[in-house]
Design an enzyme around this catalytic site. Sequence first.
Site, short mmCIF file in Angstrom:
data_model
loop_
_atom_site.label_atom_id
_atom_site.label_comp_id
_atom_site.label_asym_id
_atom_site.label_seq_id
_atom_site.Cartn_x
_atom_site.Cartn_y
_atom_site.Cartn_z
N LYS A 14 0.83 -1.22 0.00
CA LYS A 14 0.00 0.00 0.00
C LYS A 14 0.87 1.27 0.00
O LYS A 14 0.64 2.17 -0.80
CB LYS A 14 -0.93 0.03 1.22
CG LYS A 14 -1.94 -1.10 1.26
CD LYS A 14 -2.93 -0.93 2.39
CE LYS A 14 -2.36 -1.02 3.79
NZ LYS A 14 -1.82 -2.34 4.15
N ARG A 89 -10.05 0.53 7.88
CA ARG A 89 -9.65 -0.83 8.23
C ARG A 89 -10.80 -1.59 8.90
O ARG A 89 -10.62 -2.77 9.26
CB ARG A 89 -8.46 -0.80 9.19
CG ARG A 89 -7.10 -0.85 8.49
CD ARG A 89 -6.04 -0.65 9.57
NE ARG A 89 -4.81 -1.35 9.34
CZ ARG A 89 -3.71 -0.77 8.86
NH1 ARG A 89 -3.72 0.49 8.49
NH2 ARG A 89 -2.60 -1.47 8.74
N ARG A 128 11.48 -5.94 5.56
CA ARG A 128 11.30 -4.55 5.96
C ARG A 128 11.82 -4.35 7.39
O ARG A 128 12.38 -3.31 7.71
CB ARG A 128 9.83 -4.16 5.85
CG ARG A 128 9.59 -2.68 6.07
CD ARG A 128 8.19 -2.29 5.68
NE ARG A 128 7.21 -2.72 6.65
CZ ARG A 128 5.89 -2.55 6.51
NH1 ARG A 128 5.41 -1.98 5.42
NH2 ARG A 128 5.06 -2.96 7.44
N ARG A 134 11.04 -1.31 11.72
CA ARG A 134 9.74 -0.95 12.29
C ARG A 134 9.42 -1.87 13.45
O ARG A 134 9.52 -3.09 13.33
CB ARG A 134 8.65 -1.07 11.20
CG ARG A 134 8.05 0.26 10.84
CD ARG A 134 7.05 0.10 9.75
NE ARG A 134 5.81 -0.50 10.22
CZ ARG A 134 4.68 -0.47 9.52
NH1 ARG A 134 4.66 0.11 8.34
NH2 ARG A 134 3.58 -1.03 9.99
N ARG A 145 -1.12 -9.09 13.32
CA ARG A 145 -1.63 -8.15 12.32
C ARG A 145 -2.37 -8.89 11.22
O ARG A 145 -3.40 -8.41 10.71
CB ARG A 145 -0.48 -7.30 11.76
CG ARG A 145 -0.03 -6.23 12.76
CD ARG A 145 1.37 -5.74 12.52
NE ARG A 145 1.52 -5.02 11.28
CZ ARG A 145 2.67 -4.91 10.61
NH1 ARG A 145 3.76 -5.49 11.07
NH2 ARG A 145 2.73 -4.23 9.51
P1 AMP Z 1 0.31 0.54 8.68
O1 AMP Z 1 1.51 1.41 8.58
O2 AMP Z 1 -0.83 1.00 7.80
O3 AMP Z 1 0.62 -0.92 8.49
O4 AMP Z 1 -0.24 0.68 10.18
C1 AMP Z 1 0.53 0.29 11.30
C2 AMP Z 1 -0.35 0.16 12.53
O5 AMP Z 1 -0.99 1.42 12.81
C3 AMP Z 1 -1.51 -0.84 12.40
O6 AMP Z 1 -1.10 -2.16 12.68
C4 AMP Z 1 -2.47 -0.28 13.46
O7 AMP Z 1 -2.05 -0.61 14.75
C5 AMP Z 1 -2.31 1.22 13.29
N1 AMP Z 1 -3.26 1.77 12.29
C6 AMP Z 1 -2.94 2.35 11.09
N2 AMP Z 1 -4.06 2.71 10.42
C7 AMP Z 1 -5.11 2.36 11.22
C8 AMP Z 1 -6.53 2.44 11.10
N3 AMP Z 1 -7.09 2.94 10.01
N4 AMP Z 1 -7.29 1.97 12.13
C9 AMP Z 1 -6.73 1.46 13.23
N5 AMP Z 1 -5.41 1.32 13.41
C10 AMP Z 1 -4.60 1.77 12.42
#
Ligand code: AMP
Length: 190
Positions: A14, A89, A128, A134, A145
């Site tokens: 993404k 999400r 990654r 991260r 996740r």
């Molecule tokens: P990402 O970088 O999109 O993989 O997001 C990393 C983490 O941030 C996720 O595993 C969630 O803990 C949190 N997060 C990001 N976007 C959302 C969202 N739309 N709703 C809830 N938690 C989020």
Amino acid sequence: MKNIIIFGAPGSGKGTYSDVIVARYGMGHISTGDVLRNEIKNDTELGKIAKGYIDNGQLIPDELMIGILAKTYDSLPAGKGVIFDGFPRTIAQAEALKQMLAERKHDMGIMLELVVDEQTLLERLLNRAKEQGRADDNEETIKKRFEVYHKQTEPLAVWFEKEGIRNTFTWNGSKDAMLNEIFSFLDAQK
Ligand code: AMP
């Protein structure tokens, strides 16, 4: 460009595809993961709350996320289109996004779904972890996740289908091929 919602499992690309789409079409970009990581880096109240959830592979509560999303959206220049990366999400987030945009006389635009097999996802996330370090890219958190994705996020694909805006792109081993497919689709949407 219309608004774009980029949708897929952790590691599906993404963020990577958002960056090239933004560069090609000159649109805004909201990565909710980046917004949260930034809050954590700056040690804000929101960052402190978010950290507990992110480190456990859980989603931040909807009410909190929806507020952050609207505030970030309103801070971007209007009229150029925005790519939503990592949001929505949950079904509640999707309903809230639709309503937030409708209140501004905008619409959701196009949903791009990235489908990648789980073995490739795991390899990418572990890579990654080595490259970017991260905190949530470790095997235990990755598993959580994936679980959260299957349970809370994946059902949303059908929600988008019902909205008539779901467009699926399936990984076939080549980033260039995937990009070409996405670009030719988006070029035809302008
Ligand atoms: P990402 O970088 O999109 O993989 O997001 C990393 C983490 O941030 C996720 O595993 C969630 O803990 C949190 N997060 C990001 N976007 C959302 C969202 N739309 N709703 C809830 N938690 C989020």
